[in-house]
Design an enzyme around this catalytic site. Sequence first.
Site, PDB file in Angstrom:
ATOM      1  CG  ASP A  45      -0.375  -0.016   2.513  1.00  0.00           C
ATOM      2  OD1 ASP A  45       0.860  -0.168   2.604  1.00  0.00           O
ATOM      3  OD2 ASP A  45      -1.107   0.115   3.519  1.00  0.00           O
ATOM      4  CB  SER A  46       4.576   1.709  -0.278  1.00  0.00           C
ATOM      5  OG  SER A  46       4.738   0.602  -1.140  1.00  0.00           O
ATOM      6  CG  ASP A  84       0.484  -4.066   2.032  1.00  0.00           C
ATOM      7  OD1 ASP A  84       0.580  -4.935   2.925  1.00  0.00           O
ATOM      8  OD2 ASP A  84       1.304  -3.139   1.887  1.00  0.00           O
ATOM      9  CE  LYS A 114       3.430  -5.836   3.585  1.00  0.00           C
ATOM     10  NZ  LYS A 114       2.979  -4.685   4.401  1.00  0.00           N
ATOM     11  CD  GLU A 183       8.422  -0.216   7.132  1.00  0.00           C
ATOM     12  OE1 GLU A 183       7.479  -0.927   6.749  1.00  0.00           O
ATOM     13  OE2 GLU A 183       8.611   0.947   6.717  1.00  0.00           O
TER      14      GLU A 183
HETATM   15  O1  KIV Z   1       3.576  -1.063   1.516  1.00  0.00           O
HETATM   16  C1  KIV Z   1       4.740  -1.487   1.373  1.00  0.00           C
HETATM   17  O2  KIV Z   1       5.392  -1.299   0.344  1.00  0.00           O
HETATM   18  C2  KIV Z   1       5.326  -2.222   2.482  1.00  0.00           C
HETATM   19  C3  KIV Z   1       6.790  -2.464   2.447  1.00  0.00           C
HETATM   20  C4  KIV Z   1       7.523  -1.225   2.739  1.00  0.00           C
HETATM   21  C5  KIV Z   1       7.192  -3.579   3.334  1.00  0.00           C
HETATM   22  O3  KIV Z   1       4.637  -2.579   3.384  1.00  0.00           O
END
Ligand code: KIV
Length: 282
Positions: A45-46, A84, A114, A183
């Site tokens: 979700d980044s 995510d 995730k 993280e």
């Molecule tokens: O959202 C994401 O990209 C993440 C990574 C930084 C692990 O959770």
Amino acid sequence: MKKNNILTLMDMKKRGEKISQMTCYDYSTARIFDEAGVNSILVGDSLGMTMQGYEDTLPVTMDEMIVYGRSVGRACKNAFVIVDMPFMSYQASIEQAVMNAGRIMKECSANAVKLEGGKSVCGQIAAMTSCGIPVCAHIGMTPQSVNSFGGFKVQGKGEADARRVLEDALAVEKAGAFMVVLECVPPKLAALITKKTQMITIGIGASAACDGQVLVYQDMMGMSGDFTPKFVKRFADIGEQMKNAVKEYDREVKEGNFPSEENTYPKSDCSDEFLDKLDSMY
Ligand code: KIV
């Protein structure tokens, strides 16, 4: 190459072979990463920050995760795809969490989901795994809780906080998670968690002691501007290369050098006589 799955990844951990994971959000980039042989792709979700320009990940919706997730899912022949669960798609109730996780698995051809959190999300993890949905947990610095942390800060620093992060790791394992992202966790704590658990530990800012690593692709490719967190290594300067290519294109278009004959279809043209006729008719 055989598609990575939960068992092949677990075997890598057992053999002490490191696991590579990268974020990715679109079809054409995912194809390149997949062909390069990365073990796993995370549709993080980044994307709220890297693809949509938000300050943090909180505004990202389920529908958006599905659009990005299925583009990546279609591209990956080898990489294990994790998608995510966005903010508030799993926190409010176990039922909602299972329904949303199921939607991700069905609509994105994902291999796992995730979610962020330790003890507080164990009910959700247990319910998802009992439905056959592999779960990757995410502890330490969990970006969806940035407002509670008061910023993106290293977690597990003092003794009490280190114990909290370890207990979160043990709790998500007990609930059924097969993998956990650590993280911004200090190196010795990351090593201890990696030793104490059968789960695959994937580090981001958590040292090489983890079983594998993940990086946000725009960070490691030099595409996210000047700010680079300490845990990021730039493996390429694609941002600069793209800028140069666009400058060149802009120049050639303005000079009339692009498109040249090799980029057009002159053999398909009608005769000059006919085109003169058309010219006089209209
Ligand atoms: O959202 C994401 O990209 C993440 C990574 C930084 C692990 O959770």
